[in-house]
Motif scaffolding. Structure first.
Motif, PDB file in Angstrom:
ATOM      1  N   LEU A  49       0.814  -1.206   0.000  1.00  0.00           N
ATOM      2  CA  LEU A  49       0.000   0.000   0.000  1.00  0.00           C
ATOM      3  C   LEU A  49       0.856   1.269   0.000  1.00  0.00           C
ATOM      4  O   LEU A  49       0.417   2.315  -0.469  1.00  0.00           O
ATOM      5  CB  LEU A  49      -0.917  -0.001   1.229  1.00  0.00           C
ATOM      6  CG  LEU A  49      -2.088   0.973   1.245  1.00  0.00           C
ATOM      7  CD1 LEU A  49      -3.094   0.644   0.154  1.00  0.00           C
ATOM      8  CD2 LEU A  49      -2.774   0.956   2.611  1.00  0.00           C
ATOM      9  N   ALA A 104      -3.081  -4.085  -3.443  1.00  0.00           N
ATOM     10  CA  ALA A 104      -2.632  -3.046  -2.507  1.00  0.00           C
ATOM     11  C   ALA A 104      -1.666  -2.080  -3.186  1.00  0.00           C
ATOM     12  O   ALA A 104      -1.709  -0.867  -2.947  1.00  0.00           O
ATOM     13  CB  ALA A 104      -1.975  -3.691  -1.287  1.00  0.00           C
ATOM     14  N   GLY A 108      -2.247   1.799  -3.639  1.00  0.00           N
ATOM     15  CA  GLY A 108      -1.235   2.698  -3.099  1.00  0.00           C
ATOM     16  C   GLY A 108      -0.799   3.770  -4.075  1.00  0.00           C
ATOM     17  O   GLY A 108      -0.332   4.840  -3.657  1.00  0.00           O
TER      18      GLY A 108
END
Length: 418
Positions: A49, A104, A108
């Motif tokens: 992330l 993720a 991100g």
């Protein structure tokens, strides 16, 4: 009245989005541990992330600068970020971890939109004359989110289970959607001249980095806070360990992080009415306060001294953030404003991650040594401030600032209310 309403909506949306963002990382960490029983799963999701923000920030910033309705683009980014979190929440434990780490990473990429991308729209809401006070209040939303996000994650996870904080994080990010969607449109601008950063996406990314390097105020603020934020990352990792060491209770370690965030929030609230110095000077003073707080933590022999140390550090961290926002609003070329804010946010996130990664092994060997290193990084950041400034920022005008317009001491254009 309409502008005041818009600013109230802006602040409410910023608080919701940033609190959801602050919750998302710790919530995924706890979710991975809870559903798979492996600390590595949560750590991989958290790393995914954050690791992609360095790439996502500059690219998303260019898209914001190109858009005539940047609020609509920001709203789409909020929705996509929430969808990424929701996909992980619904499928973790049912599909292999590796694809979810990829999700993720993709989410991100949009992380800087929740910070710098939002702040870049502030002039459209408050106007150039309201930037100084607007930046102070905007900075409070960062501090409020950093205080409540992790704490809310822990409380909800303990009371209702690890999936709940992820769901609340998603809800908060989506709650900011209407405020982002209703942000004002950008005024019509003349076509960009050839060679003025126009052209391909990558040329515009390069133009943003070039502007940060060329404009004295942006260069100094960016370099200083990059080094400083690596030290903040070390302090954040070490603070719970220090609290646990001094009290013998692991749960008490988190109190120091709460004290750090509360001090940052209080310091910004005190400065919101009338800053005691120019934003540039506040960056230096706040960095020295971070150095003093980290050094005091390194020699703390009691819980009271440790709390005092993080309070001093927080009194530096909060004003440093708002001062940096004011410098960027003042010195960023209008055509590159979104890119400069998201790029700078990406650089700070990356610096924080590097500092956090370094702090773990150092603290395992010597907690005092790790905290001393954090203080040393803050002193290095103060030295960077002195070495990278060049001429005064008001004399080093961004390329597209109207000829003859000078910046006043508080960051507002000279001749306008400050």
């Amino acid at each position: 009245m309409k502008r005041r309403y818009r600013f109230g909506g802006y602040l409410a949306g910023a608080v919701a989005a940033r609190t959801g963002d602050e919750m998302s990382g710790p919530a995924l960490l706890l979710l991975g541990l809870s559903l798979t029983g492996s600390p590595a799963t949560g750590a991989s999701l958290l790393a995914g992330l954050t690791v992609s923000s360095a790439l996502g920030g500059p690219i998303f910033g260019v898209l914001l600068d190109r858009s005539s309705r940047p609020g609509r683009l920001l709203a789409a980014a909020l929705a996509a970020y929430a969808c990424g979190l929701l996909l992980i929440l619904l499928t973790l434990g049912h599909v292999p971890v590796a694809p979810l780490v990829g999700v993720a990473v993709l989410a991100g990429l949009l992380g800087p939109a929740l910070a710098g991308g939002w702040t870049a729209q502030l002039p459209l809401v408050v106007g150039e004359a309201g930037i100084e006070r607007g930046s102070m209040l905007d900075g409070l939303t960062y501090n409020l989110a950093s205080l409540t996000g992790p704490a809310l994650t822990g409380v909800l996870a303990a009371a209702a289970g690890a999936p709940v904080p992820v769901a609340v994080s998603i809800a908060l990010v989506l709650l900011a959607f209407p405020a982002a969607w209703s942000l004002p449109a950008r005024p019509a601008r003349p076509a960009r001249p050839t060679g003025d950063g126009g052209g391909s996406l990558w040329r515009e990314v390069a133009a943003g980095f070039s502007s940060i390097a060329r404009v004295a105020g942006l260069r100094r603020a960016t370099v200083t806070t990059m080094v400083s934020f690596a030290g903040v990352g070390m302090l954040v990792v070490c603070s719970p360990l220090l609290g646990a060491e001094l009290t013998g209770e692991a749960g008490h370690g988190a109190v120091l992080l709460s004290a750090l965030a509360a001090s940052a929030l209080a310091a910004n609230a005190l400065l919101a009415r009338r800053p005691p110095a120019t934003p540039d000077r506040i960056i230096l003073i706040s960095t020295l306060l971070l150095a003093a707080g980290s050094a005091l933590a390194a020699v703390a022999g009691s819980p009271a001294v440790a709390v005092a140390a993080v309070v001093v550090a927080g009194a530096g961290e909060g004003p440093q953030l708002t001062a940096v926002l004011a410098v960027r609003h003042r010195d960023a070329p209008e055509r590159l404003r979104g890119q400069i804010f998201t790029t700078a946010a990406s650089l700070k996130i990356t610096s924080f991650a590097v500092g956090s990664a370094i702090a773990g092994p150092l603290a395992a060997r010597s907690l005092t040594g790790a905290l001393s290193a954090a203080a040393g990084l803050q002193l290095l950041a103060a030295l960077a401030y002195l070495l990278t400034g060049g001429r005064r920022s008001g004399q080093d005008l961004p390329p597209d600032r109207p000829h003859g317009l000078r910046v006043g001491p508080s960051g507002a254009p000279a001749g306008q209310p400050e």
